[in-house]
Design a protein around this motif. Sequence first.
Motif, PDB file in Angstrom:
ATOM      1  N   ILE A  72      29.769 130.556  65.316  1.00 15.67           N
ATOM      2  CA  ILE A  72      30.666 131.453  65.805  1.00 15.67           C
ATOM      3  C   ILE A  72      31.858 131.396  65.280  1.00 15.67           C
ATOM      4  CG2 ILE A  72      31.790 132.160  67.949  1.00 15.67           C
ATOM      5  CD1 ILE A  72      29.441 130.592  69.383  1.00 15.67           C
ATOM      6  N   SER A  76      34.063 134.237  63.693  1.00 20.98           N
ATOM      7  CA  SER A  76      34.846 135.656  64.463  1.00 20.98           C
ATOM      8  C   SER A  76      36.086 135.605  63.304  1.00 20.98           C
ATOM      9  CB  SER A  76      35.747 134.142  65.495  1.00 20.98           C
ATOM     10  OG  SER A  76      36.356 133.097  64.877  1.00 20.98           O
ATOM     11  N   ILE A  84      29.356 139.036  70.294  1.00 21.02           N
ATOM     12  CA  ILE A  84      28.427 137.427  70.349  1.00 21.02           C
ATOM     13  C   ILE A  84      27.966 137.144  71.978  1.00 21.02           C
ATOM     14  CG2 ILE A  84      28.287 134.432  69.720  1.00 21.02           C
ATOM     15  CD1 ILE A  84      29.870 135.187  67.288  1.00 21.02           C
ATOM     16  N   VAL A 104      33.693 134.255  72.565  1.00 20.46           N
ATOM     17  CA  VAL A 104      32.352 134.736  72.975  1.00 20.46           C
ATOM     18  C   VAL A 104      32.638 135.989  73.648  1.00 20.46           C
ATOM     19  CG1 VAL A 104      30.574 134.031  73.682  1.00 20.46           C
ATOM     20  CG2 VAL A 104      31.831 133.311  71.971  1.00 20.46           C
TER      21      VAL A 104
END
Length: 535
Positions: A72, A76, A84, A104
């Motif tokens: 992640i 990002s 996500i 997220v």
Amino acid sequence: MENQELLKLLIVDDDRDVRMGMFQGVNWESLGFFPVDQAENGLEAIHKVEQQPPDAILTDIRMNIMDGLEMIRFLSVAYPRIKIVLVSGYSDIEYYKKALEYKVFDFILKPTCLEDFQRVFGKLKKELDEERLQQKRLQLLERMARRGDPRQAQGCLGTILQGRFSWPELRGELRARGSALEQEGVYVIGAAFCAGTSADEGGRRQPGFWQQAALEAVESAVQDLPHLAGAYRDREIVCLCNADGEESLRRRLEQAFADFPAQTGGRIFAGISKKSPTLAECGYFYRQAYIAMRQITYLHGQAALAYRDMPGMPQIEKVDFDQAVILNSLFFALDDRWRAEVDTVFAGCAGRVASDYDYIDCICNNLYFAAISRLQSIVQQFAEPENFHAIITEILPLEEKRRFFTQVLQGLQCLAEGERTDNRAKLVKRINRVIDENFANTQLSLSFVSEAVGRSPAYISSLYKQETDRNINDVIVARRIEYAKELLRTTSHKTYRIAEEVGYADCSYFIKVFKKHVGLSPKEYRDSAVKFGDV
């Protein structure tokens, strides 16, 4: 639903059984998603993202080689547009806090259930659809800015439609404009745009925007054909083009207009003439295109019509309003019978065509002025509203015409009803009953109550406030919160389920509203009820 219309989803989990269960065990298509691939760790997922970026990723947190958080962190920065969703059996708050730093979208805790996927991915699809739409709107505005004034070709179009030109001179002007339009075998397209009831106020104040947007849509349909298109009159686009036939043009226009409502909040309607032998005769064929375009009012779900197809279609019979019944219902019985009469006439026009294309506007205008005349004998100091005929003529879709006309008549009835105050307490009871019976409906609102009791939103809002010193929306919220408190005390339902049971589709918004009115979050309220034995 075609796969290319679905949102692409990548599923990442190091447990093959869990991964396959999510990949195959969820009806993703019903949620608007298509699982394009799967990966067993973060590194493999990154490789697959680089090959084919998905719209969303559903991933576990703890995995070998590269865990979910590390993946992640990379995505990002490299792919910030990918949404996500985390799924994990761990409740380690530090993982969630860290994940939040990378924005997220949401979390699903294992063991999962179908309701969790429906809740999270329902919200996700809504957000992604809005982002896609916003991108399309920006692209449309950029194309419109490059195109410039939609009236640039107006003079040339007028010269052609009036037949006042010589071909050698006109051809030179067409080529100077970059048009390859030929003199023979020309179709005329007449298109009109309607802002509709969902258009934003900024758009309503800028008619030039609508002309530019409509011209962009029409030209996108014929961009590979020899053509000349531009604004013509106040709310109209005219396009002259050489094409293979009316049916081919109709399909092109329908396809080009498909995204217009979502991009702008408005709609476009187009009519297609028969083939004009030469440009000199296009004025006559323009009339055909205009008549066909105006028929779209009566044809629900259709955006383009060829004049050639009209003779084989059902014709509108001369239905009319029963003015005596409607006026009595509106102003004396003060009931809803007039609605059925209005709906019957509009239903009699739907799906049909008429050479007298403004027929429905004319009979609405006649009934409106008959109602105004009758109302003036009932209500003192009544000022007649302006521009009714202009407004209903500009509204092209039949259903929107019916809705507007119904609202106008409803407003006139409310004025008459205002003279009879003995019904006010009864109406308040009806409003309360509608709220009590529908508070769990996510659609419940002032407009919903208005339709249920057959009165305008402004009228019932004002009356209810005067009679009870409370706002209808406040009463709706209070009723929902009271029932939510009861469910928190008497059941073990999860917060998101209670939110749904009291009419809130968004759990986070429900929590915010609950805390504002109760002073405690739903969890805090439930814990306090257990502590003090109020269960």
